[in-house]
Design a protein around this motif. Structure first.
Motif, PDB file in Angstrom:
ATOM      1  N   ARG A   1     -24.777 -48.431-127.812  1.00 52.10           N
ATOM      2  CA  ARG A   1     -24.887 -47.291-126.893  1.00 52.10           C
ATOM      3  C   ARG A   1     -26.094 -46.403-127.201  1.00 52.10           C
ATOM      4  O   ARG A   1     -26.618 -45.748-126.313  1.00 52.10           O
ATOM      5  N   TYR A   2     -26.483 -46.357-128.473  1.00 55.55           N
ATOM      6  CA  TYR A   2     -27.671 -45.561-128.813  1.00 55.55           C
ATOM      7  C   TYR A   2     -28.926 -46.179-128.198  1.00 55.55           C
ATOM      8  O   TYR A   2     -29.902 -45.495-127.943  1.00 55.55           O
TER       9      TYR A   2
ATOM     10  N   THR B   1     -28.866 -48.399-125.373  1.00 56.95           N
ATOM     11  CA  THR B   1     -28.847 -48.598-123.912  1.00 56.95           C
ATOM     12  C   THR B   1     -29.248 -47.350-123.131  1.00 56.95           C
ATOM     13  O   THR B   1     -29.598 -47.473-121.963  1.00 56.95           O
ATOM     14  N   VAL B   2     -29.192 -46.175-123.748  1.00 58.71           N
ATOM     15  CA  VAL B   2     -29.670 -44.995-123.023  1.00 58.71           C
ATOM     16  C   VAL B   2     -31.183 -44.849-123.142  1.00 58.71           C
ATOM     17  O   VAL B   2     -31.778 -44.015-122.468  1.00 58.71           O
ATOM     18  N   ARG B   3     -31.787 -45.662-123.989  1.00 62.20           N
ATOM     19  CA  ARG B   3     -33.230 -45.504-124.219  1.00 62.20           C
ATOM     20  C   ARG B   3     -34.064 -46.690-123.758  1.00 62.20           C
ATOM     21  O   ARG B   3     -35.270 -46.555-123.558  1.00 62.20           O
TER      22      ARG B   3
ATOM     23  N   ARG C   1     -31.560 -52.715-120.525  1.00 60.67           N
ATOM     24  CA  ARG C   1     -30.676 -53.720-121.135  1.00 60.67           C
ATOM     25  C   ARG C   1     -31.418 -55.055-121.284  1.00 60.67           C
ATOM     26  O   ARG C   1     -31.250 -55.766-122.265  1.00 60.67           O
TER      27      ARG C   1
ATOM     28  N   VAL D   1     -20.636 -51.544-121.789  1.00 56.02           N
ATOM     29  CA  VAL D   1     -20.861 -51.547-123.232  1.00 56.02           C
ATOM     30  C   VAL D   1     -20.049 -50.415-123.876  1.00 56.02           C
ATOM     31  O   VAL D   1     -20.180 -50.141-125.008  1.00 56.02           O
TER      32      VAL D   1
ATOM     33  N   SER E   1     -18.673 -41.911-119.978  1.00 56.61           N
ATOM     34  CA  SER E   1     -19.353 -43.188-120.183  1.00 56.61           C
ATOM     35  C   SER E   1     -20.054 -43.668-118.911  1.00 56.61           C
ATOM     36  O   SER E   1     -21.074 -44.349-118.991  1.00 56.61           O
TER      37      SER E   1
ATOM     38  N   GLY F   1     -24.065 -44.331-118.352  1.00 54.30           N
ATOM     39  CA  GLY F   1     -24.435 -45.705-117.961  1.00 54.30           C
ATOM     40  C   GLY F   1     -23.795 -46.769-118.831  1.00 54.30           C
ATOM     41  O   GLY F   1     -24.126 -47.944-118.710  1.00 54.30           O
TER      42      GLY F   1
ATOM     43  N   VAL G   1     -27.566 -38.725-125.479  1.00 52.97           N
ATOM     44  CA  VAL G   1     -26.115 -38.943-125.424  1.00 52.97           C
ATOM     45  C   VAL G   1     -25.524 -38.978-126.833  1.00 52.97           C
ATOM     46  O   VAL G   1     -26.066 -39.628-127.729  1.00 52.97           O
TER      47      VAL G   1
ATOM     48  N   PRO H   1     -22.309 -40.445-128.078  1.00 51.36           N
ATOM     49  CA  PRO H   1     -21.077 -41.174-127.753  1.00 51.36           C
ATOM     50  C   PRO H   1     -20.005 -40.836-128.795  1.00 51.36           C
ATOM     51  O   PRO H   1     -20.326 -40.603-129.957  1.00 51.36           O
TER      52      PRO H   1
ATOM     53  N   ALA I   1     -25.807 -38.193-135.469  1.00 48.02           N
ATOM     54  CA  ALA I   1     -25.646 -38.626-134.075  1.00 48.02           C
ATOM     55  C   ALA I   1     -26.014 -37.492-133.117  1.00 48.02           C
ATOM     56  O   ALA I   1     -26.602 -37.734-132.053  1.00 48.02           O
TER      57      ALA I   1
ATOM     58  N   GLN J   1     -29.795 -37.355-132.887  1.00 50.26           N
ATOM     59  CA  GLN J   1     -30.398 -38.333-131.979  1.00 50.26           C
ATOM     60  C   GLN J   1     -30.187 -37.939-130.510  1.00 50.26           C
ATOM     61  O   GLN J   1     -31.007 -38.236-129.656  1.00 50.26           O
ATOM     62  N   ALA J   2     -29.076 -37.232-130.238  1.00 47.31           N
ATOM     63  CA  ALA J   2     -28.830 -36.819-128.848  1.00 47.31           C
ATOM     64  C   ALA J   2     -29.832 -35.745-128.407  1.00 47.31           C
ATOM     65  O   ALA J   2     -30.229 -35.704-127.250  1.00 47.31           O
TER      66      ALA J   2
ATOM     67  N   LEU K   1     -32.874 -35.425-129.642  1.00 43.40           N
ATOM     68  CA  LEU K   1     -34.250 -35.874-129.905  1.00 43.40           C
ATOM     69  C   LEU K   1     -35.146 -35.639-128.700  1.00 43.40           C
ATOM     70  O   LEU K   1     -34.829 -36.089-127.593  1.00 43.40           O
TER      71      LEU K   1
END
Lengths: 275, 309
Positions: free
Chosen positions: A118-119, A121-123, A126, A275, B55, B59, B87, B89, B150, B153-154, B156
């Protein structure tokens, strides 16, 4: 960000991950030591054979073996290679899928299992992630087989089997010829790995798929279905090893097309899944 | 339509979105809009569909039907949204084999920071108080440290939209306070969506929220509206006469009642100037020498959620 940059970043990370992980290091050590020991054993057989049969007869025997495995043309061209390398070649080709399955079974499944993906797929797209994973795994496998070969070359040079130039030229050439087939195995491994959240399930399925492909190849060989034998990536060796440049290029091209189809399918499935 | 803000400047839009898993409909026909620049809360009990909605915004999950748009693009369109959204998560582990520095640098590189990736990553780590963790392996971090990495990173690269799933869960009060300050610092600059069970926290930081129950939105509005903070007043009294008639006579007041057992005076009024209503009610009470123990505005998000779910 351009897809190629994304792919390069993912591939670099995947390569590092594989080479720094305990599993990667262990497999690297096992492959390298296995390569060295196999080279040593083959060299001893070669030396014993040379004592009994003489070098010319032994070379003749190697050529005949290569001719039986491939064809006369390839047998003739390979007869100039150091004989131990010649016997190492099929071993490294045959063991490639095993190495790929052991290194690559968790390429995507572990990231899916722990949702680490997930870290990414937002960047990154895919598709880029998938292709980068294939490229990274291929790079790791290629380095692993290179290390194996390098240890074998070192052993054989130490034993004075042939000159350094001959050993490195033939060694590098034969290693390079295994790379396109390795790419196909890597693409299949990542495709399978991307379907499962459980790495264990991914590994088992991957073994079944690889053995299945081999079984299909055997069946096709028995029935003389030439095109179907090509579903088994290692079967491209008969084209790639050809001294005829066009035939060899066709083999490489076939592998690239095969890998591209598998990668495109895997990337599409990965892009559509949750995912 | 449930809408926190129906203006044109929309950061996230759900149009009739349903998400089905094999046997369960986790989210049913949700329509929702979140305005740019808001801090927006997703509230609801376990299984209400908060994380599923979250979620889909990020995406990670594809809607079974309906349309989810993020910053004007289809959710999950990474080509358009990469580096514009961050994000956190809820249950995604950090990559165990990597160091914190490598992980954050990789993330920054993928956001297009190129040669500055390391600097941006270091700054983000310093922001969450983890400057010393650069060389630590992610697998060796405590739960709180991992959560802060975490969060780093969100945030960043100061993205336009930040999605945070349970940002303070498992953090000690001091760190949780700092994380809330990080969110408040970005209020107005970034759109921030927070999914949380901590209702006091959401009441403190959010401009608006959606309350979910069994996959549906049961309320969606500004926090002030949800908590009725501009139409309800509660005063705790210990002794003294209660001038109910005088309070009912105050111009905006619509209803007043005293619970003698709890010593709680509830005053309801037409939405308007809370301060002047409070002033007049307290003046009336003090005139009767009432002993005031406490005053609260609205009924609290917690009470509202309990009523609705």
């Amino acid at each position: 960000m351009p897809p190629l940059v994304e792919i390069a970043l993912v591939a670099r990370r995947e390569l590092r991950r594989n080479l720094r992980s305990a599993k990667g290091l262990l497999l690297l050590a096992l492959s390298a030591s296995g390569g060295g020991l196999t080279a040593l054993a083959l060299h001893k057989l070669h030396a014993a054979g040379a004592d009994t049969l003489g070098p010319e007869q032994l070379e003749q025997l190697a050529q005949e073996a290569a001719t039986r495995s491939y064809n006369e043309e390839i047998g003739r061209s390979l007869s100039h290679a150091p004989i131990t390398l010649l016997f190492l070649l099929p071993i490294s080709i045959w063991l490639a899928p095993l190495l790929v399955s052991l290194v690559g079974f968790d390429t995507l499944s572990s990231d899916l299992q722990f949702r680490t993906i997930r870290y990414w797929t937002v960047r990154a797209r895919r598709e880029s992630i998938f292709i980068g994973k294939v490229a990274g795994l291929w790079a790791a496998i290629s380095l692993c087989t290179l290390a194996t070969q390098a240890v074998a070359w070192g052993v054989l040079l130490g034993k004075g089997e042939s000159s350094a130039v001959e050993m490195l030229t033939w060694g590098a050439k034969l290693w390079a010829m295994t790379l396109p087939m390795g790419l196909v195995w890597c693409a299949i491994a990542v495709l399978v790995s991307g379907q499962f959240r459980s790495p264990m399930l991914s590994m088992l399925t991957l073994q079944v798929v690889f053995i299945g492909i081999w079984a299909v190849h055997l069946f096709a060989k028995m029935r003389d279905y030439e095109w179907m034998t090509r579903l088994y990536p290692n079967n491209f060796d008969s084209l790639i090893l050809s001294p005829d440049l066009a035939t060899s290029a066709l083999g490489v091209f076939g592998c690239l097309v095969y890998a591209a189809i598998v990668t495109a399918t895997g990337a599409l499935l990965f892009a559509k899944r949750d995912v | 339509m449930n809408s926190a803000n129906t203006g044109v400047n929309i950061a996230i839009s759900f149009h009739n979105v349903t998400k089905r898993f094999v046997e369960k409909e986790a989210v049913s026909s949700v329509t929702l809009q979140i305005a740019r620049g808001q801090v927006f809360g997703l509230i609801g009990p376990n299984g209400a569909g908060k994380t599923t909605i979250f979620s889909m915004m990020a995406g990670f999950l594809k809607p079974s039907s309906g349309i989810v748009e993020v910053l004007g693009f289809r959710a999950g369109d990474t080509a358009a949204l990469s580096s514009r959204i961050g994000v956190l998560p809820q249950d995604a582990l950090l990559p165990s084999g990597e160091t914190v520095g490598d992980f954050l640098t990789n993330m920054a590189a993928l956001q297009g920071f190129g040669r500055n990736a390391k600097t941006v990553a270091r700054d983000a780590l310093n922001d969450v108080g983890g400057g010393d963790w650069w060389t630590l392996r992610c697998s060796g971090l405590s739960h709180g440290m991992a959560k802060r990495v975490a969060i780093a990173q969100a945030f960043l690269g100061e993205p336009e939209l930040v999605l945070l799933d349970e940002p303070t869960a498992g953090l000690d009060p001091r760190v949780a306070f700092e994380v809330r300050q990080q969110i408040l610092k970005r209020k107005g600059r970034s759109t921030i969506v927070v999914s949380s069970h901590n209702l006091h926290e959401l009441e403190e930081i959010c401009d608006a929220a959606a309350i979910l129950d069994r996959g549906k939105i049961v309320a969606c509005n500004a926090i002030a509206e949800l908590t009725a903070s501009n139409e309800e007043l509660h005063i705790q009294l210990s002794e003294g006469a209660i001038p109910l008639e005088a309070i009912r006579a105050i111009s905006l007041v619509t209803h007043a009642a005293f619970d003698s057992e709890r010593g709680d005076l509830s005053v309801y009024f037409k939405a308007g100037d809370v301060d002047s209503v409070m002033f007049e009610v307290l003046t009336a009470l003090l005139r009767e020498k009432a002993r005031v123990r406490g005053v609260s505005v609205g009924r609290g998000l917690e009470k509202r959620v309990m009523e609705l779910t």
